[in-house]
Design a protein around this motif. Structure first.
Motif, PDB file in Angstrom:
ATOM      1  N   PRO A 296       0.794  -1.237   0.000  1.00 44.89           N
ATOM      2  CA  PRO A 296       0.000   0.000   0.000  1.00 44.89           C
ATOM      3  C   PRO A 296       0.823   1.284   0.000  1.00 44.89           C
ATOM      4  CG  PRO A 296      -0.356  -1.291   2.020  1.00 44.89           C
ATOM      5  CD  PRO A 296       0.361  -2.161   1.056  1.00 44.89           C
ATOM      6  N   TYR A 300       0.580   4.169  -2.829  1.00 46.36           N
ATOM      7  CA  TYR A 300       0.322   5.586  -2.580  1.00 46.36           C
ATOM      8  C   TYR A 300       1.272   6.457  -3.406  1.00 46.36           C
ATOM      9  CZ  TYR A 300       0.236   9.997   0.018  1.00 46.36           C
ATOM     10  OH  TYR A 300       0.165  11.317   0.351  1.00 46.36           O
ATOM     11  N   LYS A 327     -10.974  -0.543  -3.456  1.00 47.45           N
ATOM     12  CA  LYS A 327     -11.282  -1.821  -2.847  1.00 47.45           C
ATOM     13  C   LYS A 327     -11.643  -1.582  -1.390  1.00 47.45           C
ATOM     14  CE  LYS A 327      -8.195  -4.478  -5.712  1.00 47.45           C
ATOM     15  NZ  LYS A 327      -6.745  -4.502  -5.763  1.00 47.45           N
ATOM     16  N   ILE A 332      -6.918   4.123   3.777  1.00 52.99           N
ATOM     17  CA  ILE A 332      -7.637   5.348   3.412  1.00 52.99           C
ATOM     18  C   ILE A 332      -6.824   6.224   2.462  1.00 52.99           C
ATOM     19  CG2 ILE A 332      -6.874   6.489   5.561  1.00 52.99           C
ATOM     20  CD1 ILE A 332     -10.174   7.093   3.717  1.00 52.99           C
ATOM     21  N   TYR A 333      -5.492   6.280   2.647  1.00 53.24           N
ATOM     22  CA  TYR A 333      -4.713   7.157   1.770  1.00 53.24           C
ATOM     23  C   TYR A 333      -4.719   6.659   0.328  1.00 53.24           C
ATOM     24  CZ  TYR A 333      -1.070   3.852   3.432  1.00 53.24           C
ATOM     25  OH  TYR A 333      -0.354   2.743   3.786  1.00 53.24           O
ATOM     26  N   LEU A 336      -8.327   7.623  -1.151  1.00 52.69           N
ATOM     27  CA  LEU A 336      -8.497   9.028  -1.517  1.00 52.69           C
ATOM     28  C   LEU A 336      -7.779   9.349  -2.830  1.00 52.69           C
ATOM     29  CD1 LEU A 336      -8.075  10.685   1.995  1.00 52.69           C
ATOM     30  CD2 LEU A 336     -10.191  10.416   0.711  1.00 52.69           C
ATOM     31  N   ASP A 366     -15.705   6.066   6.346  1.00 57.03           N
ATOM     32  CA  ASP A 366     -14.741   7.136   6.563  1.00 57.03           C
ATOM     33  C   ASP A 366     -15.299   8.479   6.062  1.00 57.03           C
ATOM     34  OD1 ASP A 366     -11.486   7.327   7.002  1.00 57.03           O
ATOM     35  OD2 ASP A 366     -12.332   8.891   5.730  1.00 57.03           O
ATOM     36  N   ASP A 368     -13.972  11.519   5.583  1.00 61.63           N
ATOM     37  CA  ASP A 368     -13.228  12.227   4.531  1.00 61.63           C
ATOM     38  C   ASP A 368     -13.467  11.601   3.179  1.00 61.63           C
ATOM     39  OD1 ASP A 368     -12.196  13.955   6.239  1.00 61.63           O
ATOM     40  OD2 ASP A 368     -10.160  13.113   6.302  1.00 61.63           O
TER      41      ASP A 368
END
Lengths: 948, 436
Positions: A296, A300, A327, A332-333, A336, A366, A368
């Protein structure tokens, strides 16, 4: 035996004990003691008092112990410079050790001891190690030069280490080459002017050879270094690309990304029509997609970079939308970032899928992420016009969920949708108003207030709604206060009778009771406007707003170019130039993509091609400390220009001179409303002339009509030959010429779009400003295939006359905004009034007579049509083709009197009497109309039709 | 470049701290602890900028590894390095845990000194490192041995040392695939892809040159065209070839050769490593089909029927089959009947979990359940999450086949025929979901 016990000593007098143990005769005990010291050091205890005792242990043939002592030395040498000297002898001795591992260890550690007194003693051993027979020692020594340079740059230069380092680029061992490249690149960065990394085709060739042989890390150093090179021509850049592409299959993602960087940069130099260019584009997509199956954290980094790549070259990943779907168990990063890219890739082709996904995301946990998903729906609406309706209804569904933050986010984006499609979705306002009370975030409140103010005339209780906000005026954030002030002034201008008190109240709140200068100033301006000239106030406050463009969050092109040159690095993760987060001189160099040889760009900016070696090019990108300079720049240089700030104004001038005639002809059209002018911004020097020159334009255009030879259609509607509406130099390479026609009762705008830029243009759209007769596109601009460079495409845009109306000067002026993937461009053109002459414009005789009498004589205008060699019947036939109908004909004393009627699309009747005297080529035309402004233009139509 | 590297335990106590650059001070250690480890909110980014210092972190169980820098470093490289660091530590002392790190801190410092010089990653192949970082001292080495070490660490084949000898030359190839599916309730494939890995365990003497061949469509088509050999054979193998979307290789593979000839040749590391990874999206064999049927009986009852069909050769057996059927949050009771295996309602996971140990190909099985619901006044409808499946099958769902792995070692006297080779295919479920 385990080492963890060393962490547990917490006794008092510990240092004392350790001291004793360090001086013990037994080797094992010594080693134990040093381990304890290192453990204490790790957890942050100060063990510097033991310095002499630890250094005493240095003279040992136990390599493990030696390494531990060195570790201690590196940490504390700086705090005990005098004692550190004690270690020098050992280093010098170790550098001559027969064991290469020991030699390397000594040279590696030496460089980490940052004590001035010591460094000079180290030069000789280092010099020897740089020429050591063992590659392991050489590769370590190469890095040591960089270490020494960090401590004392002058010393390194004086000792000639840089030249030795340069020689190592030709070393036979690939790892030595890689480390030398890494060291040189770092040193070169702090000397932007030096010619240290003197990259030429020979060295490049050496690097490319080493690339195939060295470790994964070495490959990264070499690729990152290659990216700074500027190939001489497109052939060289192709051959480098060919040798770099195999790296795209490396298991190490960093190697892949660095290879992508080199390719993205160098492919800019390749001619677009080259087969290889297309092959390369195709090769880039699969490895980028593969990066998304990495861990991950790397995903990112990859996604942040893909975000840049998609902005620079959308074609690479346009078919890969699905892989960016979120997925459920992505961190979360990653979620987004994927969302961001999904919006960038959204197009008419995949919008249905994207919307379905986004709707799914809006129900996640989440906050955000949900907010961003809602915002994304709004952005889709703005980006893909065809989906707007579906997006709005999706947003309404989400508002129904009553989840507080979803509602607020939805309202913020609906405001943007209103700005993009005014007067289209007002039906939803009622639903929005229902949620007024639940809004507690400033942005959502401000958005809602804006909507109420903007559509005050359609909301019955707009005054009540705004009044409710006014109660807590001083507790609101500035954003809300400003919006509330403007909204109430708008409301007042729209419904002056009922809201006088309200506006008084808000003005006094803003001007007298507020400490905020912005708010006060805006309050005073409104107050003064309203009190001196309410009509002017109306024009200012209720002025037409420029439409928002679809991608407001695109990275500014110069910054994007720089970031592309930093693919894979932190800069590409932060989306900021290195100067924004790196201290000191390091990394402030601005990198740019080299232009294609012989392209227009290179002619404009002679300073490219030296980015690696010469002074850093002038900073166009606003660096943090440079705000003032940036503000000053604003007037001179349009932010879209990539050339240094002085040049644009000069070029503007030059262009003006060159384009002389053309400009004065078309320049006038640019004037338009002040807001459009501001939006244009690109041609400050043309503006004044353009505004002043407006009246002349009509004449000029008329002349053009005169000249346009008699091609046209003989009996049908006469079509003026295409004229240039938008020259390429004003529209970043897009050239538009066009004309208007009326075919089968439908008004059509025929345009030729030519791409004179170097890159493909896509995503065309068109919009008109309000105009005198409410002309508006009846459908989207149908440019189905992307417009490749030097391609011309002809499009016919059907127009309706149901759009918003605003009187223009001149009356037949039409302001047009055309958008493509590059930017939005504005131009204006004038249409012949005959476009608006409808087919059922034949009046009954009686009605004609009555109307003629009814219209006051003041409204009659007389014109002379000269040099027409037609008899009255032929003229009448010809005019009928353009929907000018002859109702009656009378012959009096050899003079034919033709009575004619015309009906405009907005149901205005125009009556005319044309006198034709046999043998006299000059006709006399009297025109009567209830709206006398049109007479002049009707006359022009006569003139145009009869003479062609 | 990397300015420093810290390892913390879950409480934020420093276990290892190694600073490479002068611009990184002791306060950086604390800054990361306070702003990231002790931060109240969930981590929002693996890269954090605190006071102009950038922190990259990864987590392994409850251990934090953080790399620190003040420069514009290659971010992808830093993360790759951190993963590599974890691999190296695992290879030396097993699981990365607080205890293991404390027990091996001297070794870790020694490793960090070797694989990161002034923040530049150096050779980090465990095979090479283990030859000279041993914690035993290197006293006994002869001069030849020493130079062999250095030439291996810096050489072209940094991942393998010279002079390896085995009595029995043997190699194992595992083709490990995970098959991912998203299917609509009507049985339409919304998205499907396979991500596969070829893992090799090699126990070969000397410096063997290997060549790996698989039924890659591009290779087979090329051979079919160029070769004048048996046409029928070319045709039949052409049918079995697969289209590979993209693949990446271990650094031992000669990439330029793959790029130009699409042949995979290499000198393998000793022991276990991952030779390649690949992705395919076309003509995937979906081992199982899930057919869901959900009926809402009034407001307080749901009837669920799920049929699974196995879709592969009857002679093969799938194992570890698990079907997970989500239930609404307001479920009060569940009754299940299944033909095969065991099924249970797990209230804590809001799902019915149906497990079958083994199932042969071309079979089908069924489960039906009645779900009682508590009446709620929640307006929001149940979102019906997809039914997911886990399984393991003894073939490669992408259709990938190993055609050959040839071993050449010219200096030693063993030939390709003497090498014992084992090939195994395992297909596992990735995210294998059917919407209902």
């Amino acid at each position: 035996m385990t080492d963890s016990k060393y962490f547990t000593t917490t006794k008092k007098g510990e240092i004392f004990e350790l001291k004793a143990e360090l001086n013990s005769d037994k080797k094992e005990k010594k080693k134990e003691a040093v381990k304890k010291v290192i453990a204490s050091m790790t957890v942050g205890k100060d063990v510097s008092a033991l310095f002499p005792d630890v250094v005493n242990c240095m003279q040992t043939d136990n390599l493990e112990l030696k390494k531990l002592v060195y570790l201690y030395l590196m940490n504390y040498a700086k705090s005990q410079p005098d004692m550190a000297i004690m270690a020098v002898n050992t280093f010098v001795k170790d550098c001559e050790d027969p064991n290469p591992l020991i030699r390397a260890l000594a040279v590696r550690t030496m460089g980490c001891i940052r004590v001035d007194k010591i460094t000079e003693y180290l030069c000789e051993p280092l010099r020897k190690c740089l020429k050591d027979e063992d590659p392991y020692v050489r590769k370590t020594a190469a890095v040591c030069v960089a270490k020494l340079h960090d401590i004392n740059a002058q010393l390194v230069e004086d000792q000639g280490f840089l030249d030795t380092l340069k020689d190592l680029i030709s070393d036979s061992n690939p790892m030595v080459v890689a480390n030398a490249v890494a060291a040189l690149s770092e040193i070169a960065e702090s000397h932007p002017n030096s010619n240290l990394l003197d990259l030429n085709p020979q060295t490049i060739n050496k690097l490319l050879t080493a690339l195939n042989e060295c470790t994964e890390w070495g490959q990264i150093f070499i690729l990152d270094c290659l990216a700074n090179y500027t190939p001489r021509d497109d052939r060289e850049s192709q051959s480098i690309c060919e040798r770099v592409t195999p790296r795209l299959s490396h298991a190490n993602s960093a190697v892949v990304l660095s290879a992508v960087k080199v390719l993205m940069k160098f492919m800019e130099m390749l001619p677009k029509d080259l087969d290889y260019y297309g092959t390369l584009l195709k090769k880039l997509a699969p490895p980028l997609v593969t990066l998304l199956s990495a861990e991950p954290e790397l995903q990112y980094v990859a996604l942040r970079n893909i975000n840049l790549i998609v902005q620079k070259r959308p074609e690479i990943l346009k078919h890969e939308m699905k892989v960016f779907f979120v997925k459920y168990n992505d961190p979360i990063y990653v979620k987004l970032e994927k969302l961001d890219i999904m919006i960038r890739l959204a197009s008419q082709a995949n919008i249905a899928q994207v919307l379905a996904e986004l709707k799914e995301y809006a129900t996640e946990v989440d906050v955000d992420f949900v907010r961003k998903a809602v915002r994304a729906i709004g952005r889709c609406a703005i980006k893909v016009e065809q989906s707007a309706e579906r997006c709005v209804s999706t947003l309404l569904d989400l508002i129904q969920t009553k989840v507080n933050y979803v509602v607020q986010e939805a309202i913020v984006v609906i405001k943007d949708i209103f700005r993009k499609y005014p007067n289209k979705y007002e039906s939803v306002i009622a639903t929005l108003c229902e949620n007024l009370d639940s809004l507690d975030e400033p942005e959502a409140r401000a958005a809602m207030i804006w909507i109420v103010g903007e559509y005050a005339e359609r909301i019955d209780n707009a005054d009540e709604l705004l009044e409710s906000f006014l109660e807590g005026f001083h507790d609101e954030s500035t954003q809300v206060q400003l919006q509330l002030l403007t909204a109430i002034v708008k409301l007042f201008l729209k419904k002056p009778t009922e809201t006088q008190e309200l506006v008084q109240q808000v003005l006094s709140l803003a001007t007298q009771d507020s400490d905020n200068p912005d708010l006060r100033d805006r309050g005073y301006i409104y107050w003064r406007l309203l009190s001196t000239d309410p009509v002017a106030a109306k024009e200012v406050v209720l002025a037409e707003k420029p439409l928002i463009s679809e991608e407001t969050d695109l990275i500014e092109p110069t910054l994007l170019e720089e970031l592309i040159c930093h693919i894979g690095t932190l800069a590409s993760v932060y989306h900021k130039p290195p100067s924004a987060f790196v201290e000191g001189s390091r990394g402030v160099q601005h990198r740019r993509i080299p232009p294609r040889a012989g392209s227009v760009e290179s002619a404009e900016s002679p300073d490219v091609g030296q980015s690696g070696s010469s002074e850093a090019p002038p900073a166009v990108i606003p660096s943090q400390g440079d705000l003032l300079g940036d503000l000053l720049n604003l007037d001179l240089a349009p932010p879209t220009s990539t050339v240094p700030s002085v040049q644009p104004s000069m070029q503007m001038g030059a262009m003006d001179l060159l384009g002389g005639g053309l400009d004065s002809l078309l320049g006038g059209d640019i004037g338009g409303s002040p807001s459009m002018g501001a939006g244009l911004g690109a041609a400050p020097t043309v503006m004044p002339a353009a505004l002043g020159g407006a009246p002349a334009v009509g004449g000029g255009l008329g002349d053009l009509f005169d000249l346009g030879g008699g091609v046209g259609m003989p009996t049908g509607f006469y079509v003026v030959p295409k004229t240039m509406w938008l020259p390429a130099m004003k529209a970043k390479g897009l050239e538009i010429s066009g004309t208007f026609a009326r075919r089968g009762g439908i008004i059509q705008m025929d345009m030729s779009l030519t791409n004179k830029a170097m890159s493909v243009m896509t995503d065309f759209a068109i919009q008109f400003n309000r105009n005198s007769f409410g002309m508006a596109p009846a459908g989207p601009l149908q440019v189905l295939t992307p417009l490749s460079p030097n391609q011309t495409i002809d499009v016919s845009l059907p127009l309706s006359t149901n759009g918003p109306v605003m009187k223009m000067e001149p009356l037949n002026n039409l302001q047009v905004a055309v958008k493509n993937n590059i930017d939005v461009f504005y131009f204006s053109c004038q249409f012949p009034l005959s476009l608006l002459f409808v087919e059922d414009g034949k009046m009954e005789r009686q009605v004609f007579l009555a109307t003629w009498k009814d219209i006051p004589n003041d409204n009659e205008a007389q014109f002379q049509i000269k040099d027409v060699h037609l008899n009255s019947d032929a003229a009448s036939n010809k005019l009928q083709g353009s929907n000018i109908f002859t109702i009656a004909k009378r012959t009096v004393e050899g003079q034919d009197m033709l009575y004619q009627s015309i009906k405009l699309t907005n149901s205005i009747w125009v009556l005319a009497e044309m006198r034709v005297q046999t043998g006299n080529p000059n006709y006399t035309l009297s025109i009567k109309c209830r709206a006398p402004e049109v007479c002049q233009f009707v006359y022009q139509c006569y003139e145009m039709v009869l003479k062609n | 470049m990397i300015g420093g590297l810290f390892i913390y335990n879950h409480k934020g106590e420093v276990l290892i701290s190694r600073v490479y650059r002068d611009d990184i001070g002791r306060n950086a250690v604390d800054a990361f602890r306070v702003n990231v480890i002790h931060a109240r909110q969930q981590v929002r980014s693996p890269v954090t900028n605190i006071a102009r210092t950038s922190f990259f972190h990864v987590k392994r169980s409850n251990i934090w590894l953080a790399a620190v820098t003040k420069q514009n470093v290659n971010a992808a490289m830093v993360f790759e390095f951190l993963y590599k660091m974890c691999d190296v530590m695992t290879a030396y002392f097993g699981k990365i845990s607080e205890e293991n790190i404390k027990n091996n801190f001297v070794l870790i410092y020694e490793l960090l000194d070797e694989i990161l010089d002034f923040g530049y990653p150096q050779n980090s192949e465990t095979g090479a490192l283990k030859t000279f970082i041993t914690q035993q001292g290197i006293k006994g080495q002869t001069k030849e041995e020493q130079s062999q070490i250095t030439s291996q660490v810096t050489g072209q084949i940094g991942w393998r040392r010279e002079g390896i000898k085995y009595r029995r030359n043997e190699l194992f190839l595992d083709v490990l695939e995970s098959v991912n599916l998203l299917m609509s309730p009507q049985g339409q494939v919304l998205s499907a892809h396979v991500s596969g890995r070829v893992v090799m365990k090699s126990y070969l003497s000397g410096m063997p040159e290997c060549k790996f061949g698989m039924n890659d469509k591009i290779v087979i088509d090329k051979q079919g065209k160029g070769g004048t050999t048996d046409e029928a054979a070319g045709k039949s193998s052409g049918k079995q070839s697969i289209a590979i979307d993209d693949c990446t290789f271990h650094q031992c593979v000669r990439l330029s050769k793959f790029d130009s000839e699409r042949s995979i040749s290499f000198i393998p590391p000793d022991g276990e490593y991952e030779l390649m990874r690949y992705r395919t999206t076309k003509d995937i064999i979906l081992p199982f089909r899930v057919i869901p049927l959900v009926r809402e009986v009034g407001r307080t009852k749901l009837e669920v029927k799920v049929v699974i069909k196995s879709n592969f050769k009857p002679s093969l057996l799938a194992q570890k089959i698990e079907v997970r059927i989500p239930t609404p949050l307001n479920t009060s009771g569940v009754q299940v009947i299944c033909m095969k295996g065991k099924a249970k309602y797990k209230a804590s996971e809001n799902a019915i979990v149906w497990k079958i140990k083994r199932m042969a190909g071309m079979k089908e099985s069924q489960i039906s359940a009645e779900i009682e619901l508590l009446p709620t006044n929640d307006k929001k409808k149940w979102a019906r999450p997809p039914i997911s499946m886990n399984f393991e099958v003894p073939f490669a769902p992408s259709g990938l086949k190993v055609r050959y792995l040839k071993v050449f070692e010219s200096k030693l006297n063993y030939s390709d025929h003497d090498v014992i080779k084992w090939v195994r295919y395992i297909g596992r479920s990735g995210i294998y979901e059917t919407r209902c």
